[in-house]
Design a protein around this motif. Structure first.
Motif, PDB file in Angstrom:
ATOM      1  N   HIS A 116      48.718  -7.326  -6.698  1.00  0.00           N
ATOM      2  CA  HIS A 116      48.739  -6.378  -7.824  1.00  0.00           C
ATOM      3  C   HIS A 116      50.126  -6.423  -8.430  1.00  0.00           C
ATOM      4  O   HIS A 116      51.121  -6.418  -7.701  1.00  0.00           O
ATOM      5  CB  HIS A 116      48.486  -4.944  -7.348  1.00  0.00           C
ATOM      6  CG  HIS A 116      47.096  -4.701  -6.838  1.00  0.00           C
ATOM      7  ND1 HIS A 116      46.015  -4.555  -7.666  1.00  0.00           N
ATOM      8  CD2 HIS A 116      46.626  -4.576  -5.587  1.00  0.00           C
ATOM      9  CE1 HIS A 116      44.930  -4.334  -6.946  1.00  0.00           C
ATOM     10  NE2 HIS A 116      45.268  -4.348  -5.674  1.00  0.00           N
ATOM     11  N   GLN A 127      45.851 -11.387  -2.088  1.00  0.00           N
ATOM     12  CA  GLN A 127      45.661 -10.587  -3.300  1.00  0.00           C
ATOM     13  C   GLN A 127      46.992 -10.045  -3.778  1.00  0.00           C
ATOM     14  O   GLN A 127      47.849  -9.704  -2.963  1.00  0.00           O
ATOM     15  CB  GLN A 127      44.727  -9.414  -3.005  1.00  0.00           C
ATOM     16  CG  GLN A 127      43.411  -9.864  -2.402  1.00  0.00           C
ATOM     17  CD  GLN A 127      42.499  -8.706  -2.138  1.00  0.00           C
ATOM     18  OE1 GLN A 127      42.947  -7.644  -1.728  1.00  0.00           O
ATOM     19  NE2 GLN A 127      41.218  -8.899  -2.364  1.00  0.00           N
ATOM     20  N   MET A 178      40.356 -10.741 -13.593  1.00  0.00           N
ATOM     21  CA  MET A 178      40.301  -9.297 -13.821  1.00  0.00           C
ATOM     22  C   MET A 178      40.815  -8.949 -15.217  1.00  0.00           C
ATOM     23  O   MET A 178      40.274  -8.085 -15.908  1.00  0.00           O
ATOM     24  CB  MET A 178      41.160  -8.630 -12.745  1.00  0.00           C
ATOM     25  CG  MET A 178      41.078  -7.146 -12.713  1.00  0.00           C
ATOM     26  SD  MET A 178      39.447  -6.639 -12.177  1.00  0.00           S
ATOM     27  CE  MET A 178      39.352  -5.140 -13.121  1.00  0.00           C
ATOM     28  N   ARG A 210      49.391  -0.105  -4.018  1.00  0.00           N
ATOM     29  CA  ARG A 210      49.508  -0.353  -5.454  1.00  0.00           C
ATOM     30  C   ARG A 210      50.267   0.740  -6.209  1.00  0.00           C
ATOM     31  O   ARG A 210      51.042   0.434  -7.126  1.00  0.00           O
ATOM     32  CB  ARG A 210      48.130  -0.570  -6.099  1.00  0.00           C
ATOM     33  CG  ARG A 210      48.281  -1.064  -7.534  1.00  0.00           C
ATOM     34  CD  ARG A 210      46.957  -1.377  -8.175  1.00  0.00           C
ATOM     35  NE  ARG A 210      46.376  -0.208  -8.800  1.00  0.00           N
ATOM     36  CZ  ARG A 210      45.650  -0.230  -9.906  1.00  0.00           C
ATOM     37  NH1 ARG A 210      45.399  -1.382 -10.498  1.00  0.00           N
ATOM     38  NH2 ARG A 210      45.142   0.872 -10.409  1.00  0.00           N
ATOM     39  N   ARG A 220      45.564  -1.947  -1.395  1.00  0.00           N
ATOM     40  CA  ARG A 220      45.143  -1.026  -2.444  1.00  0.00           C
ATOM     41  C   ARG A 220      45.974   0.254  -2.388  1.00  0.00           C
ATOM     42  O   ARG A 220      46.371   0.814  -3.395  1.00  0.00           O
ATOM     43  CB  ARG A 220      43.658  -0.708  -2.262  1.00  0.00           C
ATOM     44  CG  ARG A 220      42.990  -0.241  -3.531  1.00  0.00           C
ATOM     45  CD  ARG A 220      41.586   0.217  -3.246  1.00  0.00           C
ATOM     46  NE  ARG A 220      41.581   1.437  -2.499  1.00  0.00           N
ATOM     47  CZ  ARG A 220      40.882   1.644  -1.384  1.00  0.00           C
ATOM     48  NH1 ARG A 220      40.120   0.686  -0.881  1.00  0.00           N
ATOM     49  NH2 ARG A 220      40.930   2.799  -0.762  1.00  0.00           N
ATOM     50  N   PHE A 240      46.167  -8.152 -11.792  1.00  0.00           N
ATOM     51  CA  PHE A 240      45.657  -8.317 -10.430  1.00  0.00           C
ATOM     52  C   PHE A 240      45.068  -9.715 -10.274  1.00  0.00           C
ATOM     53  O   PHE A 240      44.392 -10.203 -11.163  1.00  0.00           O
ATOM     54  CB  PHE A 240      44.560  -7.289 -10.144  1.00  0.00           C
ATOM     55  CG  PHE A 240      43.773  -7.603  -8.903  1.00  0.00           C
ATOM     56  CD1 PHE A 240      44.291  -7.304  -7.646  1.00  0.00           C
ATOM     57  CD2 PHE A 240      42.536  -8.236  -8.975  1.00  0.00           C
ATOM     58  CE1 PHE A 240      43.578  -7.631  -6.496  1.00  0.00           C
ATOM     59  CE2 PHE A 240      41.822  -8.560  -7.832  1.00  0.00           C
ATOM     60  CZ  PHE A 240      42.343  -8.257  -6.586  1.00  0.00           C
ATOM     61  N   TRP A 291      43.244 -12.382  -7.069  1.00  0.00           N
ATOM     62  CA  TRP A 291      42.956 -12.678  -5.685  1.00  0.00           C
ATOM     63  C   TRP A 291      42.743 -14.178  -5.568  1.00  0.00           C
ATOM     64  O   TRP A 291      42.431 -14.844  -6.564  1.00  0.00           O
ATOM     65  CB  TRP A 291      41.700 -11.931  -5.227  1.00  0.00           C
ATOM     66  CG  TRP A 291      40.424 -12.614  -5.628  1.00  0.00           C
ATOM     67  CD1 TRP A 291      39.686 -13.456  -4.861  1.00  0.00           C
ATOM     68  CD2 TRP A 291      39.746 -12.524  -6.884  1.00  0.00           C
ATOM     69  NE1 TRP A 291      38.580 -13.895  -5.566  1.00  0.00           N
ATOM     70  CE2 TRP A 291      38.607 -13.346  -6.810  1.00  0.00           C
ATOM     71  CE3 TRP A 291      40.000 -11.836  -8.080  1.00  0.00           C
ATOM     72  CZ2 TRP A 291      37.719 -13.493  -7.879  1.00  0.00           C
ATOM     73  CZ3 TRP A 291      39.112 -12.005  -9.137  1.00  0.00           C
ATOM     74  CH2 TRP A 291      37.998 -12.807  -9.022  1.00  0.00           C
ATOM     75  N   ARG A 295      48.184 -10.773   9.192  1.00  0.00           N
ATOM     76  CA  ARG A 295      47.920  -9.848   8.093  1.00  0.00           C
ATOM     77  C   ARG A 295      49.217  -9.133   7.749  1.00  0.00           C
ATOM     78  O   ARG A 295      49.948  -8.723   8.640  1.00  0.00           O
ATOM     79  CB  ARG A 295      46.913  -8.759   8.489  1.00  0.00           C
ATOM     80  CG  ARG A 295      45.830  -9.180   9.439  1.00  0.00           C
ATOM     81  CD  ARG A 295      45.019  -7.988   9.913  1.00  0.00           C
ATOM     82  NE  ARG A 295      44.313  -7.409   8.790  1.00  0.00           N
ATOM     83  CZ  ARG A 295      43.742  -6.211   8.817  1.00  0.00           C
ATOM     84  NH1 ARG A 295      43.808  -5.459   9.883  1.00  0.00           N
ATOM     85  NH2 ARG A 295      43.109  -5.761   7.759  1.00  0.00           N
ATOM     86  N   ALA A 308      43.372  -6.238   2.454  1.00  0.00           N
ATOM     87  CA  ALA A 308      43.001  -5.729   1.134  1.00  0.00           C
ATOM     88  C   ALA A 308      43.056  -4.213   1.036  1.00  0.00           C
ATOM     89  O   ALA A 308      43.528  -3.662   0.047  1.00  0.00           O
ATOM     90  CB  ALA A 308      41.603  -6.223   0.773  1.00  0.00           C
ATOM     91  N   GLN A 309      42.564  -3.550   2.056  1.00  0.00           N
ATOM     92  CA  GLN A 309      42.467  -2.101   1.944  1.00  0.00           C
ATOM     93  C   GLN A 309      43.854  -1.455   1.912  1.00  0.00           C
ATOM     94  O   GLN A 309      44.136  -0.581   1.097  1.00  0.00           O
ATOM     95  CB  GLN A 309      41.638  -1.554   3.113  1.00  0.00           C
ATOM     96  CG  GLN A 309      41.168  -0.143   2.878  1.00  0.00           C
ATOM     97  CD  GLN A 309      40.805   0.543   4.174  1.00  0.00           C
ATOM     98  OE1 GLN A 309      41.468   0.354   5.195  1.00  0.00           O
ATOM     99  NE2 GLN A 309      39.757   1.339   4.130  1.00  0.00           N
ATOM    100  N   ASP A 317      40.918 -16.866  -2.530  1.00  0.00           N
ATOM    101  CA  ASP A 317      40.350 -17.053  -1.189  1.00  0.00           C
ATOM    102  C   ASP A 317      40.574 -18.501  -0.803  1.00  0.00           C
ATOM    103  O   ASP A 317      40.150 -19.408  -1.504  1.00  0.00           O
ATOM    104  CB  ASP A 317      38.843 -16.767  -1.199  1.00  0.00           C
ATOM    105  CG  ASP A 317      38.554 -15.308  -1.524  1.00  0.00           C
ATOM    106  OD1 ASP A 317      39.487 -14.484  -1.460  1.00  0.00           O
ATOM    107  OD2 ASP A 317      37.391 -14.997  -1.847  1.00  0.00           O
ATOM    108  N   LYS A 320      42.442 -14.294   2.625  1.00  0.00           N
ATOM    109  CA  LYS A 320      42.241 -13.546   1.387  1.00  0.00           C
ATOM    110  C   LYS A 320      43.602 -13.038   0.933  1.00  0.00           C
ATOM    111  O   LYS A 320      44.174 -12.135   1.539  1.00  0.00           O
ATOM    112  CB  LYS A 320      41.314 -12.353   1.632  1.00  0.00           C
ATOM    113  CG  LYS A 320      39.852 -12.734   1.758  1.00  0.00           C
ATOM    114  CD  LYS A 320      39.015 -11.483   1.951  1.00  0.00           C
ATOM    115  CE  LYS A 320      37.549 -11.829   2.038  1.00  0.00           C
ATOM    116  NZ  LYS A 320      37.007 -12.373   0.787  1.00  0.00           N
TER     117      LYS A 320
END
Ligand SMILES: Cc1cc2nc3c(=O)[nH]c(=O)nc-3n(C[C@H](O)[C@H](O)[C@H](O)COP(=O)(O)OP(=O)(O)OC[C@H]3O[C@@H](n4cnc5c(N)ncnc54)[C@H](O)[C@@H]3O)c2cc1C
Ligand code: SF4
Lengths: 389, 68
Positions: free
Chosen positions: A327, A325, A289, A374, A371, A314, A316, A347, A367-368, A318, A323
């Protein structure tokens, strides 16, 4: 009025270099852009190389040929720069040619660190082809290094039904980045998939070849036998070609907050060690990124409409069905506060704090929600209570 | 007046969420795995700058934008 440079030379034709060229044209720049790259392939994306097998270049090209042509570049592929002269303003090429510039961008990325006796590393498409051909015939593989790349390779090779052993001097996978508790969780994730670890072990010697297999000696006197071996022990910024130039180099090209190393010379991507004003320190970020964002930032600097480059880094990764990730900044010496998640640890989202300030957030299969976390970065611990509401 | 056509490639998406930061009215992420979802297939042309930014920033090249 500052004028924009008439000729821009970009050295390194990958994520960062391509982003500079693309953004320059997007912003209407109509001067000459030379994009110089040592690899023969047109710019392509690296992250898929460690996550998928049998990758086709068309699937990972940063631009199709039509788009590349439309950018109207002086594209010099398969050509290595060997020197940068900042007085006469030329890039010296391996074949003796000189590319003249009014402004130059260094985007040469990073080179993988090699281990004596191990001929496989993974940085380029060519490396991926070699590894793929070896894995096709290998029943077992040893991966030296349990960092991001080593862990991704562990997941990939285990999914190809190889017996996989990962060796690292640290006590856990990605331990020096994520800290002990998350590293323990990551180890469990891989062990459940069948990956074996030899941790707290450094490699003392490697003997063998692709036909007969390898024997890897460890610091505790033990050995690992494997049909194939891959070194994934990190990278060094690719600055060797700058050694006779007066560009400041110290863990990459040292730049100010505008990604400028000296008048007319900028750096972007894995090779840049720039001052990030958001965190008040120099940093070099080896993430996909950043290469795009910093490339775009440098393009705008070149057009004299740039701003200090102060991103929240940022990345990530896999690894099988995981997953992960991040920030911001995370580290093993930081305090960790759990922000959200499910009780079985499948999770979760964590905050990483330094001196009471949230510097990074990490999402594990979330992930959601990550975000949404952040915006906590840069805030004090007390902000967590409000966020949770 | 031009029109915008946005396409997403979910197989390429890595769930980075950068598109949502750039153009929150157009993109979202699936709750379970963070993969991109398109909220608006032919968004208003006024959103072109932020959508193009999302496509440029996407680290997986999973967003295609066509202006006609
Ligand atoms: C296998 C793999 C998986 C990855 N996965 C992830 C991931 O999941 N998430 C993530 O955030 N990041 C990931 N990364 C990191 C990400 O790919 C890099 O941060 C990104 O490629 C950096 O781009 P760059 O343009 O700065 O450098 P590079 O991609 O390293 O490109 C530099 C280019 O410059 C060329 N070059 C070097 N020296 C010269 C010279 N003297 N003359 C001419 N050309 C030269 C090189 O050949 C190369 O093509 C991964 C990297 C690899 C290798
Ligand atoms: S920015 Fe790209 S990779 Fe990230 S969620 Fe959006 S489409 Fe997916």
């Amino acid at each position: 009025m500052t004028t924009t440079p008439g000729r821009i030379a970009i050295v390194g034709a990958s994520a960062a270099g391509f982003a500079v060229a693309n953004e320059l044209r997007d912003q209407g720049y109509d001067g000459t852009i030379s994009l110089i790259g040592a690899e023969a392939l047109p710019p392509y994306d690296r992250p898929p190389l460690s996550k998928r097998k049998a990758i086709d270049i068309d699937d990972i090209a940063l631009a199709d040929l039509g788009k590349l042509e439309a950018l109207d570049l002086n594209l010099c592929l398969g050509q290595r720069a060997v020197g940068l002269d900042t007085i006469d303003k030329i890039v010296r090429m391996a074949d003796g040619r000189a590319v003249r510039w009014d402004a130059c961008v260094i985007a040469t990325g990073a080179d993988p660190i090699r281990i004596p006796g191990v001929d496989s590393v993974l940085r380029t498409m060519a490396d991926a082809h070699v590894i793929q051909s070896r894995l096709d015939r290998a029943g077992s593989v040893a991966i030296i290094g349990a960092g991001v790349l080593g862990c991704e390779l562990a997941s990939l090779t285990v999914s190809m039904n190889c017996a996989v052993t990962v060796i690292d001097g640290l006590p856990g996978p990605m331990q020096n980045r994520l800290g002990t508790s998350v590293s323990d969780r990551l180890r469990r994730h891989h062990e459940e998939a069948g990956v074996m670890f030899r941790l707290g072990q450094t490699v003392s010697d490697v003997a063998g070849n692709p036909d007969q297999g390898y024997r890897i000696g460890l610091s505790d006197g033990g050995t690992v036998q494997a049909d194939a071996v891959i070194a994934a022990v990190g990278c060094r910024p690719a600055t060797g070609w700058l050694k006779d130039s007066d560009v400041p180099v110290n863990n990459g090209v040292v730049c100010d907050e505008n990604c400028r190393a000296m008048p007319g010379v900028f750096a972007a991507g894995d090779v840049a060690n720039w001052f990030n004003p958001r965190f008040g320190r120099h940093m070099r970020v080896e993430h996909r990124m950043n290469a795009t964002e910093q490339g775009m930032a440098v393009a705008n600097q070149l057009l004299a409409r740039g701003q200090p480059f102060d991103p929240i880094p940022f990345f990530w990764t896999d690894q099988g069905d995981l997953k992960l990730q991040v920030h911001g900044l995370v580290g093993p010496d930081m305090e960790i506060v759990r922000l959200d998640g499910e009780s079985d640890d499948k999770r979760f989202v964590l905050a990483y704090l330094r001196e009471g300030l949230i510097e990074g957030v990490l999402g594990w299969n979330m992930a959601q929600m990550l975000r949404k976390a952040r915006p906590l970065i840069g805030r004090p611990r007390a902000a967590i209570a409000d966020w949770a509401k | 007046m031009g029109k915008l056509k946005v396409e997403i490639i979910q197989d390429k998406c890595v769930g980075a969420g950068q598109c949502v930061f750039a153009a929150p009215d157009v993109f979202d992420q699936r709750e379970e795995d963070g993969i991109v979802v398109l909220l608006d297939e032919d968004p208003d042309i006024s959103k072109a700058p932020e959508i193009r930014k999302a496509a440029k920033l996407c680290p997986a090249m999973a967003i295609l934008v066509e202006e006609s």
